[in-house]
Design an enzyme around this catalytic site. Sequence first.
Site, PDB file in Angstrom:
ATOM      1  N   GLU A 198       0.801  -1.232   0.000  1.00 46.57           N
ATOM      2  CA  GLU A 198       0.000   0.000   0.000  1.00 46.57           C
ATOM      3  C   GLU A 198       0.834   1.283   0.000  1.00 46.57           C
ATOM      4  O   GLU A 198       0.730   2.107   0.904  1.00 46.57           O
ATOM      5  CB  GLU A 198      -0.989  -0.020   1.175  1.00 46.57           C
ATOM      6  CG  GLU A 198      -1.882  -1.240   1.110  1.00 46.57           C
ATOM      7  CD  GLU A 198      -2.948  -1.307   2.192  1.00 46.57           C
ATOM      8  OE1 GLU A 198      -2.946  -0.456   3.093  1.00 46.57           O
ATOM      9  OE2 GLU A 198      -3.800  -2.209   2.106  1.00 46.57           O
ATOM     10  N   ASN A 238       2.438  -4.442  -3.450  1.00 44.79           N
ATOM     11  CA  ASN A 238       1.036  -4.842  -3.322  1.00 44.79           C
ATOM     12  C   ASN A 238       0.196  -3.619  -2.951  1.00 44.79           C
ATOM     13  O   ASN A 238       0.622  -2.788  -2.145  1.00 44.79           O
ATOM     14  CB  ASN A 238       0.979  -5.891  -2.191  1.00 44.79           C
ATOM     15  CG  ASN A 238      -0.362  -6.568  -2.040  1.00 44.79           C
ATOM     16  OD1 ASN A 238      -0.924  -7.058  -3.014  1.00 44.79           O
ATOM     17  ND2 ASN A 238      -0.876  -6.616  -0.813  1.00 44.79           N
ATOM     18  N   HIS A 274     -10.135  -6.326  -2.751  1.00 42.04           N
ATOM     19  CA  HIS A 274     -11.219  -6.282  -1.760  1.00 42.04           C
ATOM     20  C   HIS A 274     -12.394  -5.620  -2.467  1.00 42.04           C
ATOM     21  O   HIS A 274     -12.341  -4.427  -2.782  1.00 42.04           O
ATOM     22  CB  HIS A 274     -10.797  -5.472  -0.538  1.00 42.04           C
ATOM     23  CG  HIS A 274      -9.708  -6.148   0.247  1.00 42.04           C
ATOM     24  ND1 HIS A 274      -9.911  -7.334   0.905  1.00 42.04           N
ATOM     25  CD2 HIS A 274      -8.408  -5.820   0.446  1.00 42.04           C
ATOM     26  CE1 HIS A 274      -8.781  -7.709   1.493  1.00 42.04           C
ATOM     27  NE2 HIS A 274      -7.845  -6.801   1.216  1.00 42.04           N
ATOM     28  N   ASP A 306     -11.825 -10.673  -1.720  1.00 43.64           N
ATOM     29  CA  ASP A 306     -13.096 -10.944  -1.045  1.00 43.64           C
ATOM     30  C   ASP A 306     -14.139 -10.012  -1.650  1.00 43.64           C
ATOM     31  O   ASP A 306     -13.798  -8.993  -2.263  1.00 43.64           O
ATOM     32  CB  ASP A 306     -13.024 -10.839   0.493  1.00 43.64           C
ATOM     33  CG  ASP A 306     -12.420  -9.564   1.044  1.00 43.64           C
ATOM     34  OD1 ASP A 306     -12.385  -8.548   0.312  1.00 43.64           O
ATOM     35  OD2 ASP A 306     -11.990  -9.573   2.217  1.00 43.64           O
TER      36      ASP A 306
HETATM   37  C1  XIL Z   1      -6.038  -7.054   7.654  1.00 40.23           C
HETATM   38  C2  XIL Z   1      -6.305  -8.322   8.426  1.00 40.23           C
HETATM   39  O1  XIL Z   1      -7.194  -9.113   7.692  1.00 40.23           O
HETATM   40  C3  XIL Z   1      -6.886  -8.006   9.786  1.00 40.23           C
HETATM   41  O2  XIL Z   1      -6.998  -9.178  10.565  1.00 40.23           O
HETATM   42  C4  XIL Z   1      -5.984  -7.011  10.513  1.00 40.23           C
HETATM   43  O3  XIL Z   1      -6.565  -6.659  11.750  1.00 40.23           O
HETATM   44  C5  XIL Z   1      -5.772  -5.791   9.637  1.00 40.23           C
HETATM   45  O4  XIL Z   1      -5.256  -6.154   8.401  1.00 40.23           O
HETATM   46  N1  XIL Z   1      -4.881  -4.890   3.168  1.00 40.23           N
HETATM   47  C6  XIL Z   1      -3.854  -5.701   3.541  1.00 40.23           C
HETATM   48  C7  XIL Z   1      -4.033  -6.702   4.611  1.00 40.23           C
HETATM   49  O5  XIL Z   1      -2.800  -5.670   2.896  1.00 40.23           O
HETATM   50  O6  XIL Z   1      -2.866  -6.936   5.316  1.00 40.23           O
HETATM   51  C8  XIL Z   1      -5.129  -6.318   5.566  1.00 40.23           C
HETATM   52  O7  XIL Z   1      -5.352  -7.375   6.472  1.00 40.23           O
HETATM   53  C9  XIL Z   1      -6.372  -5.964   4.792  1.00 40.23           C
HETATM   54  C10 XIL Z   1      -6.141  -4.823   3.856  1.00 40.23           C
END
Ligand code: XIL
Length: 769
Positions: A198, A238, A274, A306
Amino acid sequence: MRNKLLTIMALLLITTLLFTACEKEAVETPEEEVKSDITETPAEDQETDESDVDENTESTEESTMVEDHGFGWRKVADDRGLRFGAAVEPHQLLEEDFAKTLVSNYNTVTAENRMKWSFIHPEKDVYDFSGSDAIVKFAMDNDMDVRGHALMWHIQNPEWLEEGDFTPEELEVILEDHIKTVVTQYKGQIYAWDVVNEMFENGQYRETLWYKAFGPDYIEKALIWAREADPDVLLYLNDYGVEEVNIKSNAFYDLAKELLDKGVPLDGIGLQFHMQNDNPLDILSVYTNVKRFVDLGLQVDFTEIDVRIRQPITDEKLAKQGDIYREVAGIVVGLDGADNFTTWGITDQYSWVPGFFDGYDAALPFDRSYEPKPAFDQVLALLEDDSFELDYDERIESLADSRTVLKPFDVKKLDSAPNLDGVLSDGEYNQTMIHSFMYNQLGTDATFDESDISGTWRLGYHGNVLYGLVERMDDTTVNQHGTNYENDTVEVFYDYGSIFKQMRSIVGEDFEFQHSERLHKAVWNEEGTIMEFAIEMPEEDLTGITVGFNIALSDNDDRNGFREKQLYPFYGHNNSWQGKDLGNMVFEGNTPRPPEKLRITPAVDVGLRLAPSTMDGEDKGYEWLGGTLLPLGYDQLDALDQTLPQEADLNVSYKMTHFEDKIYGIIYREDNTIEAGDTISLSIELNDEWHTLTTEVGSNAKEAVFEVVWGPDQTTAEYMIDLGEAGFIYNYSVSTVDSDGGVIVHDLHPHCNFGKTPEEGNYIELNLQ
Ligand code: XIL
């Protein structure tokens, strides 16, 4: 065994409670900039995965192999050479149903949290590999691959790091040590690392701890250190919100290209995926985006898939979620270079979604009892379909053909650069199309009085410079007003994905804003009737590129500052200054590239009426009040000059409304001579079938879905179109031909085009309000 499990669970619960407290503020929703309705409330019950990890070390002593039940995705994914991955937490692996579901369907795992800095490097001099080891061991025992996530991120960092007030020099030592220690720990066991997670916020670098210390160079440094630690592991960047072609993915693309050009080790990029069921991604844009990264020679992994559904969860929504999963999986199955399909968890039971997105749930392929959902079935069916071939290229092509409501603004390659002198000289802008400023996008009617304001424009390019010439006829010119936008102006808008520009020139003056280093200049003649402009585009070779474009002519006769007219080439609501409602500007060439974004110019609004039309051919003053008056002024008789001369003997406009299952329209047609060969035509596409009616001026017609009734003096006709059971988007065409002395002199349409039938794309879209 059972006893041991219970003890572990109990310990887990206790440590979970301890962890919840310190974990809470470390997280934020990663989508704050893309979607608006996301809240940032981590759920109380979502923190069960934040367990302590000592127990897992214990479990590493014995094999964690689980029988593959062979019913799921895994075998077919293996056969296809694809990685199907899932994000997991150590404690989940101890649960029988979870483990079974995992190994039967997936051949790869990602640590959902355990490799993040706060877990793996909790104190300055302490590395804790217990949680990550448990995951890696499980993967090895079950013959699965591991994706490493993530060496650097702006959240889930330990306090010592965030609050340490380190100098850049100190941070450099810390970062190199972290990367090298963690990568070395799993050398040979992890096939790929998300080195930076990110790094962008919109189209800019995110202002992280690392960015503040090193500027964008930290990315390069991190990749190089990771490579030094393990020459074989694949290195990734990523991010989220970079799945489609957009400002953020353009920045990502530019960065990837720059790193590769410099020889910095970068093997792939991760797109998180996501997604939201009620706001799905434009899959063709996703495909175009993935492909451009693949074309750079990079691997593209789908790393955190997801699809969250807004509650209540219904069968219909789950079916739609299945479609989304399938479309996304289609790219992984069908496109070489995109070979990893990783879901962010496997079961709704442990998904991060309910905790992070208020009101959303059910984002994963398995429900809380590990029952497969339609998403699972759809992806399985796709994997098992040997005849599956990705048809997204064809879909893009046909979409580009069929949904171009307005003919794209073709930009001709000019033999030489025009002189920027405000004069239209011989040979300049040869063979370029002349467009009208046809629609007034201010006010209730889209038409305007041509003796008040009117204009035409044309475009061409030479080298990497876009040239344009605007001709403008105005009864009163206002260009001395103190407030810029209260003057008469020409505005040029272009959107090159990451770059959106609005360039405004007050009559007689250069473009107002010196936006960029690149050339952009406007030159007027003395009279303020011709403006020529040059804009250097942000690309060396323009051949075949597609850029969003629009152009506006504003007229402010009222010196009190009320802007009366703003004329554009197509219908709309004056949104271009916000980067919306642009048309595709296509630079012609022999090697066209696909449009990066399909721009659909706005559909024409069709007002709702309160009662059916009386269908007597006349406007009796009250019954057409709800319709917008729309011009029919593009003369498609000539391929290049589609403007209708001001002195034309024809003036036509129309209105449309709808009531129940019918569209009612009225055409106002002023013609100096009505003779045989003067016609009007209506076409509509209903349920994929086109219907057309052409009738002579003055002759009523009733045929198929149409009825036309002329008024007594043949200057108005009312018409009706029976929509029956048709869906909600209507492609439509209305036109009129004018013959004088037996020769066709005008062929008027609502937009520019040439030689095409409505079926071939010569239509507008309707938006029934
Ligand atoms: C999320 C996890 O799923 C959670 O359990 C945690 O509390 C926070 O992070 N982008 C990412 C992931 O790169 O690492 C994140 O995962 C979701 C968003």
